[in-house]
Design a protein around this motif. Structure first.
Motif, mmCIF file in Angstrom:
data_model
loop_
_atom_site.group_PDB
_atom_site.id
_atom_site.type_symbol
_atom_site.label_atom_id
_atom_site.label_comp_id
_atom_site.label_asym_id
_atom_site.label_seq_id
_atom_site.Cartn_x
_atom_site.Cartn_y
_atom_site.Cartn_z
ATOM 1 N N UNK A 274 -10.724 0.020 -1.980
ATOM 2 C CA UNK A 274 -9.508 -0.178 -2.757
ATOM 3 C C UNK A 274 -8.636 -1.288 -2.208
ATOM 4 N N UNK A 275 -8.480 -1.362 -0.889
ATOM 5 C CA UNK A 275 -7.681 -2.427 -0.284
ATOM 6 C C UNK A 275 -8.346 -3.777 -0.497
ATOM 7 N N UNK A 276 -9.651 -3.846 -0.344
ATOM 8 C CA UNK A 276 -10.389 -5.087 -0.562
ATOM 9 C C UNK A 276 -10.171 -5.589 -1.986
ATOM 10 N N UNK B 201 -7.629 4.656 4.499
ATOM 11 C CA UNK B 201 -6.691 5.149 3.490
ATOM 12 C C UNK B 201 -7.087 6.548 3.032
ATOM 13 N N UNK B 202 -8.374 6.790 2.859
ATOM 14 C CA UNK B 202 -8.874 8.104 2.416
ATOM 15 C C UNK B 202 -8.572 9.177 3.467
ATOM 16 N N UNK B 203 -8.668 8.791 4.734
ATOM 17 C CA UNK B 203 -8.399 9.752 5.807
ATOM 18 C C UNK B 203 -6.922 10.160 5.847
ATOM 19 N N UNK B 204 -6.047 9.278 5.374
ATOM 20 C CA UNK B 204 -4.607 9.536 5.451
ATOM 21 C C UNK B 204 -4.025 10.109 4.177
ATOM 22 N N UNK B 205 -4.796 10.139 3.089
ATOM 23 C CA UNK B 205 -4.283 10.668 1.827
ATOM 24 C C UNK B 205 -5.404 11.308 1.036
ATOM 25 N N UNK C 40 0.833 -1.200 0.000
ATOM 26 C CA UNK C 40 0.000 0.000 0.000
ATOM 27 C C UNK C 40 0.870 1.254 0.000
ATOM 28 N N UNK C 41 1.961 1.224 0.774
ATOM 29 C CA UNK C 41 2.836 2.385 0.853
ATOM 30 C C UNK C 41 3.517 2.638 -0.491
ATOM 31 N N UNK C 42 3.948 1.569 -1.159
ATOM 32 C CA UNK C 42 4.612 1.728 -2.455
ATOM 33 C C UNK C 42 3.672 2.308 -3.496
ATOM 34 N N UNK C 43 2.441 1.858 -3.476
ATOM 35 C CA UNK C 43 1.547 2.189 -4.574
ATOM 36 C C UNK C 43 0.358 3.062 -4.198
ATOM 37 N N UNK C 44 0.121 3.263 -2.927
ATOM 38 C CA UNK C 44 -1.039 4.033 -2.475
ATOM 39 C C UNK C 44 -2.342 3.441 -3.018
ATOM 40 N N UNK C 45 -2.358 2.148 -3.222
ATOM 41 C CA UNK C 45 -3.518 1.372 -3.658
ATOM 42 C C UNK C 45 -4.260 2.067 -4.802
ATOM 43 N N UNK C 46 -3.707 1.998 -6.013
ATOM 44 C CA UNK C 46 -4.341 2.667 -7.143
ATOM 45 C C UNK C 46 -5.623 1.984 -7.584
ATOM 46 N N UNK C 47 -6.299 2.606 -8.497
ATOM 47 C CA UNK C 47 -7.589 2.136 -8.996
ATOM 48 C C UNK C 47 -7.437 0.889 -9.861
ATOM 49 N N UNK C 48 -8.330 -0.066 -9.666
ATOM 50 C CA UNK C 48 -8.362 -1.251 -10.521
ATOM 51 C C UNK C 48 -8.913 -0.849 -11.872
#
Length: 198
Positions: free
Chosen positions: A126-128, A187-191, A28-36
């Motif tokens: 996104x993580x799911x 994730x949304x709260x942190x970025x 997650x840190x490397x990619x910030x969980x981008x959009x599928x």
């Protein structure tokens, strides 16, 4: 150290890089969980860290033997469903085997997870989708030769895993069209970057 904080003694002693928290954090840190659908870097990053973190850690030889010796069948689908409920409750939460119809016959090939731990804790679509659903579907199909369709329900945070059913293409999958929880998503709260598909 994790996020600048020292780890407790023995933190990685049992699992090392297999620790799910370490792998999810790194990917997650490397990619910030981008959009599928527009970018698959999160999946590639997770697989680059450890391709067997979420699923059974069988050596390549054993995975090949499973593909060859146990052809796609009712037995294989029901075995995988039972195996999942026995050995993955620690990761996803309590789960149970349910029946579904395949080629006109009833089989116990569905795993029902009433409350998915990953989704419930992260509250992040996104993580799911990017760190669980898509990688798991690909890994099980590629490594064991069994198609699986994971169908999360974002309203009640449950999930069903259909062994023996091919998933829809990513662009057609309802999970990839699910909007972010926005207010709840950690994730949304942190970025400020959108981590889900909308």
């Amino acid at each position: 150290m994790l996020d600048g904080q020292p780890r407790a003694a023995g933190h990685d002693s049992l699992m090392g890089k297999n620790n799910p928290t370490t792998v999810f954090s790194t990917a997650a840190e490397k990619e910030r969980v981008p959009r599928v659908g527009t970018n698959h870097r999160a999946y590639d990053s997770l697989m680059g860290e450890n391709p067997t973190t979420l699923l059974p850690t069988a050596a390549e030889k054993e995975r090949t033997q499973i593909k060859v010796l146990i052809p796609e069948s009712k037995f294989k689908r029901e075995f995988f469903a039972t195996f999942t409920t026995l050995f993955f409750a620690w990761l996803v939460g309590p789960c149970q085997v349910k029946e579904s119809e395949i080629e006109g016959k009833m089989e116990k090939n569905v795993v029902h997870i009433p409350k998915c731990r990953l989704l419930e804790e992260s509250k992040c679509v996104g993580m799911c989708v990017n760190l669980c659903k898509m990688p798991s579907q690909k890994f099980i199909k590629d490594s064991f030769g069994t198609p699986i369709y994971m169908k999360p329900d974002f309203d009640d945070m449950s999930c069903e895993m259909f062994y023996g059913q091919d998933p829809p293409a990513a662009v057609d999958d309802p999970a990839t069209k699910q909007p972010c929880y926005k207010i709840l998503c950690i994730a949304k709260q942190k970025q400020t970057r959108v981590c889900s598909t909308s």
